[in-house]
Design a protein around this motif. Structure first.
Motif, PDB file in Angstrom:
ATOM      1  N   ASP A 158      32.759 -17.487  34.302  1.00  0.00           N
ATOM      2  CA  ASP A 158      32.911 -16.135  34.852  1.00  0.00           C
ATOM      3  C   ASP A 158      31.895 -15.830  35.942  1.00  0.00           C
ATOM      4  OD1 ASP A 158      30.739 -16.128  33.153  1.00  0.00           O
ATOM      5  OD2 ASP A 158      31.281 -14.271  32.109  1.00  0.00           O
ATOM      6  N   TRP A 216      35.900 -11.817  41.374  1.00  0.00           N
ATOM      7  CA  TRP A 216      36.061 -10.408  41.016  1.00  0.00           C
ATOM      8  C   TRP A 216      36.387  -9.545  42.224  1.00  0.00           C
ATOM      9  CZ3 TRP A 216      36.189 -10.557  35.974  1.00  0.00           C
ATOM     10  CH2 TRP A 216      35.455 -11.550  35.314  1.00  0.00           C
ATOM     11  N   TRP A 266      35.103  -7.053  44.343  1.00  0.00           N
ATOM     12  CA  TRP A 266      33.686  -6.789  44.577  1.00  0.00           C
ATOM     13  C   TRP A 266      33.505  -5.446  45.295  1.00  0.00           C
ATOM     14  CZ3 TRP A 266      30.698  -9.246  41.563  1.00  0.00           C
ATOM     15  CH2 TRP A 266      29.321  -9.358  41.789  1.00  0.00           C
ATOM     16  N   TYR A 279      34.888   0.613  39.488  1.00  0.00           N
ATOM     17  CA  TYR A 279      34.431   0.438  38.117  1.00  0.00           C
ATOM     18  C   TYR A 279      33.862   1.732  37.554  1.00  0.00           C
ATOM     19  CZ  TYR A 279      35.003  -4.462  39.265  1.00  0.00           C
ATOM     20  OH  TYR A 279      35.539  -5.663  39.660  1.00  0.00           O
ATOM     21  N   THR A 299      30.736  -6.574  35.995  1.00  0.00           N
ATOM     22  CA  THR A 299      31.671  -7.673  35.725  1.00  0.00           C
ATOM     23  C   THR A 299      31.083  -8.762  34.835  1.00  0.00           C
ATOM     24  OG1 THR A 299      30.943  -8.885  37.713  1.00  0.00           O
ATOM     25  CG2 THR A 299      32.770  -7.315  37.960  1.00  0.00           C
ATOM     26  N   LEU A 355      32.604  -9.102  31.138  1.00  0.00           N
ATOM     27  CA  LEU A 355      34.012  -8.791  30.866  1.00  0.00           C
ATOM     28  C   LEU A 355      34.716  -9.899  30.088  1.00  0.00           C
ATOM     29  CD1 LEU A 355      35.086  -7.134  34.251  1.00  0.00           C
ATOM     30  CD2 LEU A 355      34.720  -5.999  32.044  1.00  0.00           C
ATOM     31  N   LEU A 371      39.286  -6.630  32.003  1.00  0.00           N
ATOM     32  CA  LEU A 371      39.164  -7.926  32.659  1.00  0.00           C
ATOM     33  C   LEU A 371      40.193  -8.117  33.770  1.00  0.00           C
ATOM     34  CD1 LEU A 371      37.922 -10.831  32.670  1.00  0.00           C
ATOM     35  CD2 LEU A 371      39.765 -11.460  31.092  1.00  0.00           C
ATOM     36  N   ALA A 424      39.805  -6.194  37.048  1.00  0.00           N
ATOM     37  CA  ALA A 424      38.593  -6.592  37.758  1.00  0.00           C
ATOM     38  C   ALA A 424      38.741  -7.930  38.467  1.00  0.00           C
ATOM     39  CB  ALA A 424      37.419  -6.663  36.776  1.00  0.00           C
TER      40      ALA A 424
END
Length: 267
Positions: free
Chosen positions: A23, A29, A31, A36, A63, A66, A153, A156
């Protein structure tokens, strides 16, 4: 940590052919801190000790766990499933004691006992953890002002084959029992249990089974909506749900393994 959850965690954080956990990396992700809902809380907490914060630091916190949070919820399903089987053993031991004193119970006989109540509590916990797992994959933002998109998750993840594979795996998971668990968990969390008062077990082929409702395909507002015509039982449902979670977790981790950024691969 439950055994399978520990294996999933090790697979995420340690693996051949790479230098980082699965991850890790901004390219995995979306960004953008404005996406969020956790960003405000992160800023409030960290600014007390770390001073001014840039978006990169905020996003790494937003992140960073997650995927581990999904493992945690899957571990909750695993733990409840294991304790259900332990509880069922105690139920059967109780039946044997009753039978030695009162004689054999005929098929269709019903009984109540604290051991059956304990088993049902683990079932209800299993349902809630299944719902939690799904929520950690995708849920509406907890924001009355509607400033944020869905959270979890999947929202994101950056667009691409990794995200597409996780979305497809979640769809299979939901159709394999998690949708049903969501409806029943909603009934348990917000209204009532599936049975009023002491929970019942029923003799079937010399063993006590805990009847489970017929397939639930929509939100339930009262236990009277549940029917029991399909002869389902708690253990069969729980075993099927656990198997679905295991398949999903393998597919989830595979999606990250198969789409590892080139810069993190080793020879």
């Amino acid at each position: 940590m439950p055994e399978r959850a520990w294996e999933w965690t090790r697979r995420i954080h340690f693996g051949a052919g790479r230098t980082v956990p699965l991850d890790f990396g901004a390219e995995l992700w979306k960004w953008d801190a404005s996406l969020y809902e956790s960003a405000d809380g992160i800023v409030a907490a960290l600014s007390r000790t770390e001073g001014p914060l840039d978006d990169g630091l905020i996003l790494s916190h937003a992140t960073g766990s997650l995927l581990d949070d999904v493992v945690d919820a899957a571990g909750g399903v695993e733990s409840a499933h294991a304790r259900l089987h332990q509880a069922i053993v105690l139920v059967q031991e109780t039946v044997m004691r009753w039978s030695s004193t009162l004689g054999e119970m005929s098929d269709g006989s019903e009984m109540t006992d604290p051991s059956i109540d304990d088993a049902w509590y683990t079932v209800e916990e299993l349902l809630v953890w299944a719902r939690t797992l799904d929520d950690r994959l995708r849920r509406p933002a907890n924001d009355k002002k509607k400033r944020y998109p869905d959270q979890g998750l999947i929202p994101a993840l950056a667009e691409g084959p990794r995200r597409d594979a996780v979305i497809a795996a979640r769809a299979r998971l939901r159709s394999a029992g998690v949708n049903e668990a969501r409806y029943l968990a909603g009934l348990n969390l917000h209204m009532q249990s599936t049975q009023a008062g002491s929970k019942l077990g029923r003799m079937r082929s010399g063993r006590i089974v805990l009847p489970f409702p017929d397939q639930v395909t929509a939100q339930v507002s009262h236990r009277h909506q549940l029917t029991y015509n399909e002869n389902r039982d708690v253990v069969s449902f729980a075993d099927g749900l656990m198997a679905a979670v295991e398949r999903f977790m393998d597919e989830l981790i595979c999606a990250f393994e198969e789409h590892l950024p080139e810069r993190f691969k080793t020879a």
